[in-house]
Design a protein around this motif. Sequence first.
Motif, PDB file in Angstrom:
ATOM      1  N   ASN A  93       0.849  -1.194   0.000  1.00  0.00           N
ATOM      2  CA  ASN A  93       0.000   0.000   0.000  1.00  0.00           C
ATOM      3  C   ASN A  93       0.888   1.249   0.000  1.00  0.00           C
ATOM      4  O   ASN A  93       1.653   1.485   0.933  1.00  0.00           O
ATOM      5  N   GLN A  94       0.751   2.082  -0.990  1.00  0.00           N
ATOM      6  CA  GLN A  94       1.647   3.232  -1.133  1.00  0.00           C
ATOM      7  C   GLN A  94       1.437   4.296  -0.065  1.00  0.00           C
ATOM      8  O   GLN A  94       2.370   4.981   0.326  1.00  0.00           O
ATOM      9  N   HIS A  95       0.231   4.437   0.415  1.00  0.00           N
ATOM     10  CA  HIS A  95      -0.064   5.514   1.359  1.00  0.00           C
ATOM     11  C   HIS A  95      -0.676   4.961   2.648  1.00  0.00           C
ATOM     12  O   HIS A  95      -1.578   5.561   3.231  1.00  0.00           O
ATOM     13  N   TRP A  96      -0.142   3.824   3.113  1.00  0.00           N
ATOM     14  CA  TRP A  96      -0.693   3.223   4.336  1.00  0.00           C
ATOM     15  C   TRP A  96      -0.438   4.112   5.547  1.00  0.00           C
ATOM     16  O   TRP A  96       0.617   4.737   5.681  1.00  0.00           O
ATOM     17  N   GLN A  97      -1.445   4.149   6.421  1.00  0.00           N
ATOM     18  CA  GLN A  97      -1.335   4.844   7.691  1.00  0.00           C
ATOM     19  C   GLN A  97      -1.869   3.925   8.785  1.00  0.00           C
ATOM     20  O   GLN A  97      -2.745   3.097   8.527  1.00  0.00           O
ATOM     21  N   PRO A  98      -1.361   4.023  10.024  1.00  0.00           N
ATOM     22  CA  PRO A  98      -1.881   3.179  11.117  1.00  0.00           C
ATOM     23  C   PRO A  98      -3.392   3.292  11.219  1.00  0.00           C
ATOM     24  O   PRO A  98      -3.955   4.386  11.141  1.00  0.00           O
ATOM     25  N   GLY A  99      -4.039   2.137  11.377  1.00  0.00           N
ATOM     26  CA  GLY A  99      -5.489   2.097  11.466  1.00  0.00           C
ATOM     27  C   GLY A  99      -6.156   1.670  10.172  1.00  0.00           C
ATOM     28  O   GLY A  99      -7.329   1.303  10.165  1.00  0.00           O
ATOM     29  N   GLN A 100      -5.407   1.699   9.067  1.00  0.00           N
ATOM     30  CA  GLN A 100      -5.965   1.276   7.789  1.00  0.00           C
ATOM     31  C   GLN A 100      -5.788  -0.222   7.589  1.00  0.00           C
ATOM     32  O   GLN A 100      -4.855  -0.827   8.119  1.00  0.00           O
ATOM     33  N   VAL A 101      -6.685  -0.817   6.819  1.00  0.00           N
ATOM     34  CA  VAL A 101      -6.552  -2.227   6.455  1.00  0.00           C
ATOM     35  C   VAL A 101      -5.280  -2.405   5.641  1.00  0.00           C
ATOM     36  O   VAL A 101      -4.965  -1.590   4.775  1.00  0.00           O
ATOM     37  N   ALA A 102      -4.533  -3.472   5.926  1.00  0.00           N
ATOM     38  CA  ALA A 102      -3.186  -3.614   5.370  1.00  0.00           C
ATOM     39  C   ALA A 102      -3.156  -3.932   3.885  1.00  0.00           C
ATOM     40  O   ALA A 102      -2.411  -3.328   3.140  1.00  0.00           O
ATOM     41  N   GLY A 103      -3.955  -4.897   3.438  1.00  0.00           N
ATOM     42  CA  GLY A 103      -3.861  -5.306   2.039  1.00  0.00           C
ATOM     43  C   GLY A 103      -2.810  -6.381   1.863  1.00  0.00           C
ATOM     44  O   GLY A 103      -2.934  -7.467   2.413  1.00  0.00           O
ATOM     45  N   ALA A 104      -1.736  -6.069   1.126  1.00  0.00           N
ATOM     46  CA  ALA A 104      -0.720  -7.081   0.827  1.00  0.00           C
ATOM     47  C   ALA A 104       0.668  -6.525   1.100  1.00  0.00           C
ATOM     48  O   ALA A 104       0.889  -5.324   1.144  1.00  0.00           O
ATOM     49  N   GLY A 105       1.599  -7.467   1.272  1.00  0.00           N
ATOM     50  CA  GLY A 105       2.960  -7.046   1.524  1.00  0.00           C
ATOM     51  C   GLY A 105       3.916  -8.217   1.554  1.00  0.00           C
ATOM     52  O   GLY A 105       3.564  -9.347   1.187  1.00  0.00           O
ATOM     53  N   SER A 106       5.130  -7.958   2.016  1.00  0.00           N
ATOM     54  CA  SER A 106       6.172  -8.974   2.066  1.00  0.00           C
ATOM     55  C   SER A 106       6.764  -9.028   3.470  1.00  0.00           C
ATOM     56  O   SER A 106       7.128  -7.990   4.043  1.00  0.00           O
ATOM     57  N   LEU A 107       6.852 -10.235   4.032  1.00  0.00           N
ATOM     58  CA  LEU A 107       7.404 -10.450   5.366  1.00  0.00           C
ATOM     59  C   LEU A 107       8.868 -10.860   5.265  1.00  0.00           C
ATOM     60  O   LEU A 107       9.255 -11.588   4.351  1.00  0.00           O
ATOM     61  N   SER A 108       9.683 -10.399   6.218  1.00  0.00           N
ATOM     62  CA  SER A 108      11.072 -10.834   6.271  1.00  0.00           C
ATOM     63  C   SER A 108      11.334 -11.553   7.579  1.00  0.00           C
ATOM     64  O   SER A 108      10.720 -11.239   8.606  1.00  0.00           O
ATOM     65  N   CYS A 109      12.244 -12.528   7.542  1.00  0.00           N
ATOM     66  CA  CYS A 109      12.601 -13.337   8.719  1.00  0.00           C
ATOM     67  C   CYS A 109      11.336 -13.808   9.426  1.00  0.00           C
ATOM     68  O   CYS A 109      11.088 -13.472  10.589  1.00  0.00           O
ATOM     69  N   PHE A 110      10.565 -14.616   8.732  1.00  0.00           N
ATOM     70  CA  PHE A 110       9.252 -15.060   9.199  1.00  0.00           C
ATOM     71  C   PHE A 110       9.354 -16.428   9.867  1.00  0.00           C
ATOM     72  O   PHE A 110      10.017 -17.335   9.358  1.00  0.00           O
ATOM     73  N   MET A 111       8.703 -16.565  11.025  1.00  0.00           N
ATOM     74  CA  MET A 111       8.633 -17.856  11.732  1.00  0.00           C
ATOM     75  C   MET A 111       7.178 -18.108  12.098  1.00  0.00           C
ATOM     76  O   MET A 111       6.437 -17.174  12.455  1.00  0.00           O
TER      77      MET A 111
END
Length: 209
Positions: free
Chosen positions: A166-184
């Motif tokens: 999300n290009q203009h994400w702000q706290p409180g907004q629904v996340a959508g999609a993204g990429s996780l790093s060092c995931f367990m």
Amino acid sequence: MDIKKRLSQLEQKAQAEGQFAVSATAFQLLAQPNSLDNQINLIGALHELGTLPNSLAPFWKALRNDEAAWIARCLARLLSADADYWALAALLGCGGQAVLARAKSLGFTPLATQRHQRYDKPDLQLQTLFLGHTGRVLHPLLEVGHDSKTEAVVDIARARSLILHNQHWQPGQVAGAGSLSCFMRATLPHGAWRLRTAEFQLDANQQPT
């Protein structure tokens, strides 16, 4: 349960079968039975080996005399390191609300709550939280999934960061999609994952709580 006898038997059996992580953690706990970190390490190593809940339960009962302290230490370890899988897995079976309450007291903010149906079990209530953010990068990320009936944690995950698309994400907004790093991720009845990167997706109808 005679914990010392059980640990001695476990250490010998694990050593004989080449399960060296379990053998080492059992040996260390025998040497320092009051060490909370050693207790957490044993539970984490047993889960990583694929030990089922009915075999883990006696150790949970014997070692988790103070669940609040147990949860606090596991979360403290997860805040200080990106690869402490044993601390993550040791939260399985704890009370989901207690884990969430402690995480929020440490400053974690809920991102979203989801409810997933499971074929032969009660629904899974999954809450995603983050501690801080730098623009679209949330760090670290914690997901706590508990059984909607028993409220026991059955799915727990941690990532160093989530980079949102999300290009203009702000706290409180629904996340959508993204990429996780060092995931367990650790799940019950069994399941252990460690990934350098992983995809993240949050349905648009899931709202933060």
